[in-house]
Design a protein around this motif. Structure first.
Motif, PDB file in Angstrom:
ATOM      1  N   ALA A 142       0.843  -1.194   0.000  1.00  0.00           N
ATOM      2  CA  ALA A 142       0.000   0.000   0.000  1.00  0.00           C
ATOM      3  C   ALA A 142       0.882   1.249   0.000  1.00  0.00           C
ATOM      4  CB  ALA A 142      -0.903   0.007   1.221  1.00  0.00           C
ATOM      5  N   ILE A 143       0.489   2.224  -0.820  1.00  0.00           N
ATOM      6  CA  ILE A 143       1.181   3.513  -0.875  1.00  0.00           C
ATOM      7  C   ILE A 143       0.117   4.594  -0.717  1.00  0.00           C
ATOM      8  CG2 ILE A 143       2.673   5.041  -2.222  1.00  0.00           C
ATOM      9  CD1 ILE A 143       3.491   2.462  -3.813  1.00  0.00           C
ATOM     10  N   HIS A 144       0.288   5.418   0.300  1.00  0.00           N
ATOM     11  CA  HIS A 144      -0.643   6.503   0.584  1.00  0.00           C
ATOM     12  C   HIS A 144      -0.027   7.816   0.136  1.00  0.00           C
ATOM     13  CE1 HIS A 144      -1.589   3.339   3.530  1.00  0.00           C
ATOM     14  NE2 HIS A 144      -2.839   3.754   3.406  1.00  0.00           N
ATOM     15  N   PRO A 145      -0.836   8.793  -0.240  1.00  0.00           N
ATOM     16  CA  PRO A 145      -0.289  10.117  -0.537  1.00  0.00           C
ATOM     17  C   PRO A 145       0.507  10.607   0.671  1.00  0.00           C
ATOM     18  CG  PRO A 145      -2.616  10.021  -1.126  1.00  0.00           C
ATOM     19  CD  PRO A 145      -2.306   8.762  -0.370  1.00  0.00           C
ATOM     20  N   GLY A 146       1.699  11.103   0.414  1.00  0.00           N
ATOM     21  CA  GLY A 146       2.563  11.598   1.484  1.00  0.00           C
ATOM     22  C   GLY A 146       3.529  10.578   2.039  1.00  0.00           C
ATOM     23  N   ASP A 147       3.333   9.278   1.761  1.00  0.00           N
ATOM     24  CA  ASP A 147       4.335   8.290   2.151  1.00  0.00           C
ATOM     25  C   ASP A 147       5.657   8.653   1.470  1.00  0.00           C
ATOM     26  OD1 ASP A 147       2.534   6.801   3.634  1.00  0.00           O
ATOM     27  OD2 ASP A 147       2.386   5.152   2.194  1.00  0.00           O
ATOM     28  N   TRP A 148       6.758   8.303   2.111  1.00  0.00           N
ATOM     29  CA  TRP A 148       8.068   8.608   1.523  1.00  0.00           C
ATOM     30  C   TRP A 148       8.539   7.448   0.672  1.00  0.00           C
ATOM     31  CZ3 TRP A 148      11.450  12.715   1.369  1.00  0.00           C
ATOM     32  CH2 TRP A 148      10.935  13.894   1.927  1.00  0.00           C
ATOM     33  N   ILE A 149       9.021   7.780  -0.519  1.00  0.00           N
ATOM     34  CA  ILE A 149       9.564   6.803  -1.463  1.00  0.00           C
ATOM     35  C   ILE A 149      11.078   6.964  -1.482  1.00  0.00           C
ATOM     36  CG2 ILE A 149       9.594   6.043  -3.878  1.00  0.00           C
ATOM     37  CD1 ILE A 149       6.815   5.786  -2.537  1.00  0.00           C
ATOM     38  N   TYR A 150      11.793   5.859  -1.385  1.00  0.00           N
ATOM     39  CA  TYR A 150      13.253   5.835  -1.484  1.00  0.00           C
ATOM     40  C   TYR A 150      13.619   4.809  -2.542  1.00  0.00           C
ATOM     41  CZ  TYR A 150      13.072   8.254   2.977  1.00  0.00           C
ATOM     42  OH  TYR A 150      12.800   9.165   3.971  1.00  0.00           O
ATOM     43  N   ALA A 151      14.320   5.239  -3.583  1.00  0.00           N
ATOM     44  CA  ALA A 151      14.695   4.320  -4.671  1.00  0.00           C
ATOM     45  C   ALA A 151      16.183   4.431  -4.944  1.00  0.00           C
ATOM     46  CB  ALA A 151      13.904   4.651  -5.934  1.00  0.00           C
ATOM     47  N   ASP A 152      16.816   3.293  -5.145  1.00  0.00           N
ATOM     48  CA  ASP A 152      18.212   3.253  -5.572  1.00  0.00           C
ATOM     49  C   ASP A 152      18.416   1.992  -6.412  1.00  0.00           C
ATOM     50  OD1 ASP A 152      18.532   1.135  -3.742  1.00  0.00           O
ATOM     51  OD2 ASP A 152      19.914   2.216  -2.441  1.00  0.00           O
ATOM     52  N   ALA A 153      19.655   1.623  -6.647  1.00  0.00           N
ATOM     53  CA  ALA A 153      19.956   0.478  -7.507  1.00  0.00           C
ATOM     54  C   ALA A 153      19.429  -0.841  -6.947  1.00  0.00           C
ATOM     55  CB  ALA A 153      21.466   0.376  -7.727  1.00  0.00           C
ATOM     56  N   ASP A 154      19.217  -0.902  -5.629  1.00  0.00           N
ATOM     57  CA  ASP A 154      18.803  -2.156  -5.012  1.00  0.00           C
ATOM     58  C   ASP A 154      17.305  -2.312  -4.830  1.00  0.00           C
ATOM     59  OD1 ASP A 154      21.369  -3.383  -4.674  1.00  0.00           O
ATOM     60  OD2 ASP A 154      21.778  -1.906  -3.120  1.00  0.00           O
ATOM     61  N   GLY A 155      16.553  -1.229  -4.958  1.00  0.00           N
ATOM     62  CA  GLY A 155      15.110  -1.387  -4.799  1.00  0.00           C
ATOM     63  C   GLY A 155      14.394  -0.101  -4.491  1.00  0.00           C
ATOM     64  N   VAL A 156      13.102  -0.253  -4.188  1.00  0.00           N
ATOM     65  CA  VAL A 156      12.223   0.869  -3.882  1.00  0.00           C
ATOM     66  C   VAL A 156      11.549   0.585  -2.544  1.00  0.00           C
ATOM     67  CG1 VAL A 156      10.249   2.249  -4.634  1.00  0.00           C
ATOM     68  CG2 VAL A 156      11.809   1.280  -6.345  1.00  0.00           C
ATOM     69  N   LEU A 157      11.655   1.562  -1.636  1.00  0.00           N
ATOM     70  CA  LEU A 157      11.045   1.462  -0.325  1.00  0.00           C
ATOM     71  C   LEU A 157       9.893   2.439  -0.203  1.00  0.00           C
ATOM     72  CD1 LEU A 157      14.223   1.471   1.958  1.00  0.00           C
ATOM     73  CD2 LEU A 157      13.085  -0.492   0.892  1.00  0.00           C
ATOM     74  N   VAL A 158       8.920   2.104   0.620  1.00  0.00           N
ATOM     75  CA  VAL A 158       7.792   2.963   0.942  1.00  0.00           C
ATOM     76  C   VAL A 158       7.743   3.079   2.453  1.00  0.00           C
ATOM     77  CG1 VAL A 158       5.299   3.273   0.774  1.00  0.00           C
ATOM     78  CG2 VAL A 158       6.539   2.153  -1.093  1.00  0.00           C
ATOM     79  N   SER A 159       7.819   4.314   2.958  1.00  0.00           N
ATOM     80  CA  SER A 159       7.805   4.547   4.393  1.00  0.00           C
ATOM     81  C   SER A 159       6.676   5.499   4.761  1.00  0.00           C
ATOM     82  CB  SER A 159       9.142   5.145   4.847  1.00  0.00           C
ATOM     83  OG  SER A 159       9.108   5.456   6.225  1.00  0.00           O
ATOM     84  N   ALA A 160       5.996   5.202   5.866  1.00  0.00           N
ATOM     85  CA  ALA A 160       4.923   6.064   6.335  1.00  0.00           C
ATOM     86  C   ALA A 160       5.468   7.416   6.813  1.00  0.00           C
ATOM     87  CB  ALA A 160       4.145   5.377   7.455  1.00  0.00           C
ATOM     88  N   VAL A 161       6.746   7.462   7.181  1.00  0.00           N
ATOM     89  CA  VAL A 161       7.380   8.692   7.655  1.00  0.00           C
ATOM     90  C   VAL A 161       8.734   8.869   6.965  1.00  0.00           C
ATOM     91  CG1 VAL A 161       6.239   8.614   9.906  1.00  0.00           C
ATOM     92  CG2 VAL A 161       8.472   7.538   9.621  1.00  0.00           C
ATOM     93  N   LYS A 162       9.213  10.117   6.955  1.00  0.00           N
ATOM     94  CA  LYS A 162      10.533  10.398   6.400  1.00  0.00           C
ATOM     95  C   LYS A 162      11.598   9.748   7.291  1.00  0.00           C
ATOM     96  CE  LYS A 162      13.519  14.087   4.821  1.00  0.00           C
ATOM     97  NZ  LYS A 162      13.728  15.527   4.682  1.00  0.00           N
ATOM     98  N   ILE A 163      12.563   9.112   6.656  1.00  0.00           N
ATOM     99  CA  ILE A 163      13.651   8.454   7.374  1.00  0.00           C
ATOM    100  C   ILE A 163      14.910   9.291   7.172  1.00  0.00           C
ATOM    101  CG2 ILE A 163      15.081   6.389   7.515  1.00  0.00           C
ATOM    102  CD1 ILE A 163      12.632   4.796   6.599  1.00  0.00           C
ATOM    103  N   ASP A 164      15.503   9.705   8.283  1.00  0.00           N
ATOM    104  CA  ASP A 164      16.730  10.526   8.200  1.00  0.00           C
ATOM    105  C   ASP A 164      17.970   9.674   8.183  1.00  0.00           C
ATOM    106  OD1 ASP A 164      15.389  13.000   8.153  1.00  0.00           O
ATOM    107  OD2 ASP A 164      15.047  12.812  10.310  1.00  0.00           O
TER     108      ASP A 164
END
Length: 164
Positions: A142-164
């Motif tokens: 599930a991806i909600h508006p405002g979820d954080w997306i992180y993509a690089d060579a190894d994959g795509v992550l979906v986070s409910a909050v920004k990860i520092d």
């Protein structure tokens, strides 16, 4: 922007277990000049119709990632070279398409990150059907508006909050 999806996963196993951090299945091909990108999600749900994709990319992206749930269709493209240029011009960090793109060589020159299931030379219909800013599901994630997306060579992550 420096992060590695592997490191994010390793440092946040509790969030993965809690379901607030998820990994999209490894179904995407990489396009665009930016291999690494991140930002809050703006979501669309369309099917073989890219009118809403263009409308979204015509607005200021402000570093967001446009997540397009195209239903996994492999019968036409939802993003092409002109939309890649538009996304770059309007400040979008990237585009994730649960569907196809076209004009991949043009998109590869755009200073954005793009993930898609593959390429298809045929453009979509233009009826304007679909929805914006709603929960979508890609590969069971599930991806909600405002979820954080992180993509690089190894994959795509979906986070409910920004990860520092």
């Amino acid at each position: 922007m420096t992060f590695a999806t592997c490191d994010i996963c390793d440092a946040n196993e509790d969030k993965i277990a809690a379901g607030t951090l998820a990994v999209l299945p490894p179904i995407f091909q990489k396009y665009g000049a930016q291999l690494v990108f991140s930002g809050p999600a703006t979501t669309l749900k369309v099917f073989e119709d890219n009118v809403l994709v263009r409308a979204a990319l015509e607005t200021p992206g402000n570093g967001h990632v446009l997540v397009v749930d195209g239903g996994g269709s492999l019968r036409c493209a939802l993003v092409g070279g002109n939309l890649g240029v538009l996304a770059e011009k309007n400040g979008w960090a990237g585009i994730i398409v649960n569907g196809c793109i076209r004009d991949s060589e043009e998109i590869n020159t755009c200073n954005i990150g793009v993930r898609a299931l593959g390429t298809h030379p045929q453009r979509s219909v233009r009826k304007g059907a679909g929805d914006r800013d709603l929960r979508v599901s890609i590969g069971g994630v599930a991806i909600h508006p405002g979820d954080w997306i992180y993509a690089d060579a190894d994959g795509v992550l979906v986070s409910a909050v920004k990860i520092d």
